[in-house]
Scaffold this active site. Structure first.
Site, PDB file in Angstrom:
ATOM      1  N   GLU A   1      -4.054  -8.495   4.797  1.00 32.04           N
ATOM      2  CA  GLU A   1      -4.093  -7.548   5.918  1.00 32.04           C
ATOM      3  C   GLU A   1      -4.865  -6.344   5.416  1.00 32.04           C
ATOM      4  OE1 GLU A   1      -3.673  -4.428   7.672  1.00 32.04           O
ATOM      5  OE2 GLU A   1      -1.481  -4.447   7.665  1.00 32.04           O
TER       6      GLU A   1
ATOM      7  N   CYS B   1      -3.391   1.300   9.181  1.00 28.55           N
ATOM      8  CA  CYS B   1      -4.526   0.391   9.378  1.00 28.55           C
ATOM      9  C   CYS B   1      -4.797   0.147  10.857  1.00 28.55           C
ATOM     10  CB  CYS B   1      -4.266  -0.933   8.655  1.00 28.55           C
ATOM     11  SG  CYS B   1      -4.180  -0.786   6.862  1.00 28.55           S
TER      12      CYS B   1
ATOM     13  N   PRO C   1       0.816  -1.221   0.000  1.00 31.98           N
ATOM     14  CA  PRO C   1       0.000   0.000   0.000  1.00 31.98           C
ATOM     15  C   PRO C   1       0.847   1.268   0.000  1.00 31.98           C
ATOM     16  CG  PRO C   1       0.244  -0.777   2.230  1.00 31.98           C
ATOM     17  CD  PRO C   1       1.050  -1.728   1.368  1.00 31.98           C
TER      18      PRO C   1
ATOM     19  N   PRO D   1       3.890  -2.173  -6.095  1.00 31.81           N
ATOM     20  CA  PRO D   1       3.636  -1.104  -5.139  1.00 31.81           C
ATOM     21  C   PRO D   1       2.415  -0.283  -5.535  1.00 31.81           C
ATOM     22  CG  PRO D   1       5.375  -0.440  -6.623  1.00 31.81           C
ATOM     23  CD  PRO D   1       4.990  -1.852  -7.009  1.00 31.81           C
TER      24      PRO D   1
ATOM     25  N   ALA E   1     -12.207  -3.764   0.440  1.00 29.57           N
ATOM     26  CA  ALA E   1     -12.874  -3.941  -0.855  1.00 29.57           C
ATOM     27  C   ALA E   1     -11.946  -4.605  -1.869  1.00 29.57           C
ATOM     28  CB  ALA E   1     -13.358  -2.590  -1.380  1.00 29.57           C
TER      29      ALA E   1
END
Length: 479
Positions: free
Chosen positions: A251, A285, A153, A179, A232
């Site tokens: 994750e 997160c 991410p 990436p 999603a």
């Protein structure tokens, strides 16, 4: 002239004459560079090269692979300042410092990359005798999957990429990394440096948007998929993987709750709550997205937090002394702005500090505290993933536990208080992959980490993380 950054296959830069996409500096809105977009044929070639290189890498001894991972750590250390500067420009984290006054910014991210390399190099997963008697002996062996697809991410672009790359390599796999299109340059620079230490083809990177990631996870030669990102997107990847029965570690999103018990000391916990919520401008997160505070100390906690929020400098990530930077991209900036404005316009809460985008270029949004909100409000129920913390009063601890558990996400959670018996009791009732006590988001390379519910499945880190990037083979011998 705008610089172009190419992806890497087999240790070689590829991308000339390809379509490119722009990467923007979130602090200024200026163009940082253009990155070559991998075509479906490029993705297929990256997987082919990785598949060809993997058997030779896996054939190396466990000790040889460990030594190579240690070299990766040393290489990251030697190039840390250069890579941290790219993270600051491209992702928006302030450089921060390393020392008693450490700010968890870009230098912190590079330090974590080194730590994860060193710890994984120190670990091993030997053959295990799980049963033996007079008639039989049963051993469990671990073997690589082959080629692993890793999709990283934009929020911690280098650190999370290392979380995926290094355990996979340690266990004898080859890796093809994709990436985020928002933070490709820093990742390409890191992979370019690491590829100089590794055998050609063992680590490859392809760049582009979601269609490039889709081409990667759909390749039939991929043995396992590692993904960190939104729920999603994770759901779509899981559906693709299910068609071929390909294992995944996902994750995904989190909307972490923190519960502050009545006996907590507001002054003593304020700094822990602050960084638990606002590390990386809240773009993590596993950071606090919902703060439940007992009515008896609610105002005191809000006061302590607001003092800290107002004291933290927001500005140029490359300037020494800056503590907070911009939101990384326009999409996230707009989401945070919408959630805060809707909350205020609907009369659902009170902004204690912050609340409106800062003037000037870049995606700067001030650290924001909102009180008077409750379960069901969008600012509470949606993962804002930005520098906004809704603070919810509660009366009974049982109510706070129920509130914390009511959503369908369960990455992390925390409980804050002075009574170790009560904090442990509350922690045992919170539904999350990790529940911290008097801290939040304190991941460690030796401690397994992963989510529950719609926050994903599988674990990373430590020996369990190494096992997750290898297959199990049982050798059962009759005596």
């Amino acid at each position: 002239m705008t610089p172009q950054f190419n992806f890497l296959i087999g240790g070689r830069a590829v991308g000339d004459a390809r379509e490119c996409f722009a990467v923007i500096n979130p602090s200024t809105g200026e163009l940082l560079g253009e990155v070559a977009k991998a075509s479906p044929a490029d993705v297929a070639e990256a997987v082919r090269v990785a598949q060809q290189a993997q058997p030779g890498w896996a054939a190396r001894s466990d000790q040889e692979r460990a030594e190579t991972i240690r070299l990766l750590a040393a290489t990251l250390r030697d190039n840390a300042e250069q890579l941290a500067a790219w993270v600051a420009r491209e992702q928006g984290k302030p450089l921060g410092g390393l020392g008693p006054e450490t700010v968890p910014g870009a230098r912190f991210e590079l330090s974590a990359c080194q730590a994860w390399c060193e710890v994984n190099a120190s670990l091993s997963v030997p053959h295990e005798v799980v049963f033996e008697d007079q008639t039989r002996r049963d051993e469990v062996m671990r073997e690589p999957y082959g080629v692993i697809a890793a999709i990283a991410p934009w929020n911690w672009p280098l650190m999370i990429a290392i979380w995926q790359i290094v355990p996979a390599l340690r266990m004898g796999n080859a890796v093809v990394l994709k990436p985020s299109e928002y933070t490709s340059i820093a990742t390409l620079e890191m992979v370019r440096i690491l590829a100089q230490v590794l055998p050609p083809g063992v680590l490859n990177v392809v760049t582009g948007a979601g269609d490039v990631g889709a081409a990667l996870v759909q390749d039939p030669r991929i043995g396992k998929i590692l993904f960190t990102g939104s729920t999603a997107t994770g759901s779509r990847i899981a559906a693709i993987a299910a068609q071929r029965i390909v294992p995944t570690t996902l994750e995904l999103g989190g909307n972490d709750a923190a519960v502050v018990l009545p006996d907590a000391d507001p002054q003593a916990i304020a700094m822990g709550l602050f960084w638990g919520a606002f590390i990386n401008m809240g773009q993590t997160c596993a950071c606090i997205k919902r703060l439940y505070v007992h009515d008896s100390i609610h105002d005191a906690v809000v006061s302590e937090l607001s003092d800290l929020v107002r004291a933290m400098p927001v500005g140029d990530p490359l300037a020494e002394g800056t503590v907070m930077g911009p939101i990384q991209n326009r999409m996230q900036f707009d989401k945070v702005t919408r959630l805060v404005r809707d909350t205020v316009q609907q009369g659902r809460g009170r902004v204690v500090c912050g609340g409106e985008p800062l003037p000037g270029p870049g995606y700067f949004f001030p650290l924001t505290l909102i009180t008077g909100v409750r379960d069901g409000d969008a600012i509470v129920d949606e993962e804002q993933f930005g520098p906004v913390l809704p603070i919810i009063r509660y009366d009974k601890v049982e109510e706070a536990i129920a509130s914390a558990n009511r959503l369908d996400l369960g990455l992390g959670a925390s409980v804050w208080g002075q009574d170790p018996v009560q904090t442990r009791q509350v922690a045992s009732q919170l539904q999350a992959g990790t529940v911290w006590v008097n801290q939040h988001g304190a991941v460690h390379p030796m401690v397994p980490f992963g989510g529950t519910k719609r926050s994903g499945w599988g674990v990373e880190f430590g020996v369990d993380g190494l096992k997750s990037v290898s297959t199990q083979r049982v050798i059962s011998i009759r005596k």
